[in-house]
Design a protein around this motif. Structure first.
Motif, PDB file in Angstrom:
ATOM      1  N   ALA A  10      -1.147  -0.326  13.287  1.00  0.00           N
ATOM      2  CA  ALA A  10      -2.552  -0.730  13.229  1.00  0.00           C
ATOM      3  C   ALA A  10      -3.334   0.017  14.299  1.00  0.00           C
ATOM      4  O   ALA A  10      -2.931   0.046  15.467  1.00  0.00           O
ATOM      5  CB  ALA A  10      -2.687  -2.234  13.437  1.00  0.00           C
ATOM      6  N   GLN A  61     -10.623   0.486  11.145  1.00  0.00           N
ATOM      7  CA  GLN A  61      -9.523  -0.475  11.299  1.00  0.00           C
ATOM      8  C   GLN A  61      -8.358  -0.110  10.372  1.00  0.00           C
ATOM      9  O   GLN A  61      -7.886  -0.904   9.565  1.00  0.00           O
ATOM     10  CB  GLN A  61     -10.008  -1.900  11.002  1.00  0.00           C
ATOM     11  N   ARG A  62      -7.897   1.108  10.534  1.00  0.00           N
ATOM     12  CA  ARG A  62      -6.871   1.627   9.631  1.00  0.00           C
ATOM     13  C   ARG A  62      -5.475   1.137   9.974  1.00  0.00           C
ATOM     14  O   ARG A  62      -5.182   0.830  11.129  1.00  0.00           O
ATOM     15  CB  ARG A  62      -6.870   3.163   9.675  1.00  0.00           C
ATOM     16  N   TRP A  63      -4.650   1.094   8.953  1.00  0.00           N
ATOM     17  CA  TRP A  63      -3.212   1.067   9.121  1.00  0.00           C
ATOM     18  C   TRP A  63      -2.709   2.466   8.826  1.00  0.00           C
ATOM     19  O   TRP A  63      -3.023   3.040   7.771  1.00  0.00           O
ATOM     20  CB  TRP A  63      -2.556   0.090   8.139  1.00  0.00           C
ATOM     21  N   TRP A 119       0.816  -1.218   0.000  1.00  0.00           N
ATOM     22  CA  TRP A 119       0.000   0.000   0.000  1.00  0.00           C
ATOM     23  C   TRP A 119       0.847   1.264   0.000  1.00  0.00           C
ATOM     24  O   TRP A 119       0.318   2.360   0.207  1.00  0.00           O
ATOM     25  CB  TRP A 119      -0.940  -0.018   1.217  1.00  0.00           C
ATOM     26  N   SER A 144      -7.528   1.858   5.170  1.00  0.00           N
ATOM     27  CA  SER A 144      -8.598   1.256   5.957  1.00  0.00           C
ATOM     28  C   SER A 144      -8.721  -0.236   5.637  1.00  0.00           C
ATOM     29  O   SER A 144      -8.163  -0.736   4.657  1.00  0.00           O
ATOM     30  CB  SER A 144      -9.928   1.957   5.659  1.00  0.00           C
ATOM     31  N   PHE A 145      -9.475  -0.931   6.466  1.00  0.00           N
ATOM     32  CA  PHE A 145      -9.701  -2.357   6.220  1.00  0.00           C
ATOM     33  C   PHE A 145     -10.392  -2.563   4.875  1.00  0.00           C
ATOM     34  O   PHE A 145     -10.064  -3.500   4.139  1.00  0.00           O
ATOM     35  CB  PHE A 145     -10.543  -2.954   7.351  1.00  0.00           C
ATOM     36  N   THR A 146     -11.332  -1.700   4.552  1.00  0.00           N
ATOM     37  CA  THR A 146     -12.021  -1.800   3.261  1.00  0.00           C
ATOM     38  C   THR A 146     -11.048  -1.630   2.108  1.00  0.00           C
ATOM     39  O   THR A 146     -11.069  -2.395   1.139  1.00  0.00           O
ATOM     40  CB  THR A 146     -13.133  -0.737   3.165  1.00  0.00           C
ATOM     41  N   GLU A 147     -10.175  -0.628   2.207  1.00  0.00           N
ATOM     42  CA  GLU A 147      -9.191  -0.398   1.138  1.00  0.00           C
ATOM     43  C   GLU A 147      -8.221  -1.549   1.017  1.00  0.00           C
ATOM     44  O   GLU A 147      -7.853  -1.956  -0.095  1.00  0.00           O
ATOM     45  CB  GLU A 147      -8.442   0.902   1.411  1.00  0.00           C
ATOM     46  N   ARG A 148      -7.799  -2.092   2.157  1.00  0.00           N
ATOM     47  CA  ARG A 148      -6.841  -3.194   2.112  1.00  0.00           C
ATOM     48  C   ARG A 148      -7.481  -4.476   1.583  1.00  0.00           C
ATOM     49  O   ARG A 148      -6.841  -5.256   0.880  1.00  0.00           O
ATOM     50  CB  ARG A 148      -6.236  -3.452   3.501  1.00  0.00           C
ATOM     51  N   SER A 149      -8.742  -4.687   1.918  1.00  0.00           N
ATOM     52  CA  SER A 149      -9.417  -5.912   1.486  1.00  0.00           C
ATOM     53  C   SER A 149      -9.735  -5.870  -0.008  1.00  0.00           C
ATOM     54  O   SER A 149      -9.334  -6.743  -0.776  1.00  0.00           O
ATOM     55  CB  SER A 149     -10.698  -6.114   2.295  1.00  0.00           C
TER      56      SER A 149
END
Length: 506
Positions: free
Chosen positions: A154, A160-162, A138, A177-182
């Protein structure tokens, strides 16, 4: 000639149809979830108001401590709630941070300091240090280069951001975010072929994308020609159809290719143009001189008393979260960012009035002294060349204020400059080649004309519709390619050249 083209399309399809399918699939994801970034607005929301009490050492002292000669970008921000000067060489290659209270240069950022910065940015949400990385899935962007190494933290917040913390300045410079990472694995990471980034093939990533795009263009063009050849515009095949394929994937591949092949071809070629292959969109000749537009370099002796400026802004109900020093039309000014608004003041905090049209023209003329300004236009609304996109898109982080003044030059490259009168900032500068790229890439890839973008969900339906057609075209090609390869297995009968199973049954 036909034989060569049939063979070219067949084997190019076998090699590339799966890649094309993945491009269409990932492109649909990217309509709604982009590659992680930290927009300027998001960064400001994570910063507290700067406290003018006990702050700050003079800019001249901080500059000297930085050791960065020729620093052309100065700003005052904060890290873990503490004021910090950030100086840059203006080329995005070097960044140096200086503690604004002590005047000491930040030589390095420790893991504990990075974790403290991330926690403060996340409004004290629980945080855990994950790793110290040079680059990961990322953080492939070149904009991250002066910040490397990065600390990945984290955060246990709703998204649930990094958070990625700069190893040079201690600032949070990216969130994912978790959504972006997924979805990112199926979206931007796959679409931009980041499987080739960060490893042994990293140096060849650009060439890989360019040549795969060119090959995809050859596949699409050959398919269009073959598809037209096989379609009977006069008369019909024995089956009664104008297509030689009576059923199954071959028929759907033919029909989808005729109906959407042009869009598929222009889409893959526009992806090629996004890479600016062989720098075809870079204008030759003299480049616009932004330093001349500014009217000289920044001067530390004109930066003023920073603490007094912060205290005045706070007393007026406009507490600053970040300050940035600029020179516009020969005059020093400070861009104040509060989180809700931005505005320009002089070194004492006095509001700067929007620059007059005459002053803007006079400053802009210095960009290209060998050329003349031949046309000007005040933009009160967005048009095909000046418009904004949603934050998750590739250009969504760009500031596009209104109204603005657009000036056109008569130089060989036909430069246009767009200036925000409120701040005097150049918000867009383009040559004729870059405006050509705007059509060959941005329009053909995402149909991003403001009238279309403003007609959602019709725009969504169009983008998803043609993407699904392209996906169907590609997946049917995958099936046909797999069947063709199986026919080459030992012991299997093979049709005569140019015949499909449907043709053999006629």
């Amino acid at each position: 000639m036909k034989r060569i083209l049939y063979l070219l399309h067949r084997w190019a399809g076998i090699a590339l149809c799966l890649v094309m399918a993945l491009w269409f699939l990932s492109g649909m994801v990217m309509l709604y979830v982009g590659y992680p970034k930290l927009t300027p607005a998001e960064q400001l929301q994570g910063l507290p108001a700067l406290d003018g009490q006990g702050c700050c050492v003079p800019v001249a002292q901080a500059l000297q401590a930085s050791g960065l000669e020729g620093a052309s970008q100065w700003r005052l921000s904060s890290v873990a709630g503490q004021p910090r000067y950030i100086f840059s060489d203006g080329r995005g290659k070097r960044l140096v941070a200086v503690d604004a209270r002590s005047g000491q240069r930040i030589a390095s950022v420790s893991a504990d300091q990075a974790l403290a910065a991330a926690r403060h940015f996340a409004q004290e949400a629980p945080a855990e240090l994950l790793a110290r990385v040079e680059e990961d899935a990322w953080t492939h962007s070149k904009a991250m280069d002066p910040h490397r190494p990065l600390y990945r933290v984290a955060v246990a917040d709703e998204a649930q951001r990094w958070l990625y913390v700069s190893g040079a300045t201690g600032e949070v410079v990216r969130d994912a975010s978790f959504t972006e990472r997924s979805w990112g694995w199926l979206g931007a990471w796959l679409h931009w072929l980041y499987i080739f980034r960060g490893g042994a093939l990293d140096a060849w990533w650009t060439d890989i994308v360019i040549w795969l795009s060119i090959s995809g263009g050859v596949l699409g063009l050959s398919g269009l020609v073959v598809g037209v050849w096989r379609w009977r515009f006069k008369g019909r095949y024995k089956s009664g159809s104008r297509s030689p394929y009576r059923e199954g994937f071959a028929r759907w591949h033919h029909i989808l290719g005729l109906g959407g092949g042009v869009l598929a071809l222009t889409w893959v070629l526009s992806g090629l143009f996004s890479m600016n292959p062989w720098k075809v969109f870079e204008a030759p000749g003299p480049k616009p001189d932004r330093a001349a537009y500014a009217g000289g370099p920044l001067r530390a002796d004109q930066a003023g008393d920073v603490g007094a400026l912060l205290r005045r802004l706070a007393s007026e109900g406009q507490p600053a979260r970040q300050l940035e020093w600029r020179r516009v039309a020969g005059e020093m000014q400070v861009l104040v960012q509060t989180g809700a608004a931005s505005f320009a003041v002089d070194s004492t905090g006095e509001r700067r009035l929007p620059l007059s049209e005459e002053a803007l023209r006079e400053a802009a003329a210095r960009l290209l002294p060998q050329a003349r300004i031949v046309e000007q236009e005040w933009l009160q609304r967005y048009d095909a060349y000046y418009y904004s996109r949603e934050p998750h898109t590739m250009t969504g982080q760009r500031d596009r204020p209104l109204p603005v003044l657009r000036l056109r030059f008569d130089d060989p490259q036909s430069h246009w400059v767009v200036i925000d009168p409120a701040s005097g900032s150049i918000v867009q500068l383009s040559s004729s080649r870059q405006r050509t790229e705007r059509w060959l890439f941005a329009f053909l890839h995402s149909f991003d004309l403001p009238p279309l973008l403003n007609t959602r969900p019709l725009w969504d339906g169009w983008m998803l519709g043609f993407s699904l057609a392209g996906l169907g075209l590609s997946l049917s090609g995958v099936v046909l390619g797999w069947r063709r390869l199986r026919r080459h297995e030992p012991g299997r009968s093979r049709p005569a050249f140019g015949q499909s199973g449907a043709e053999m049954r006629r």
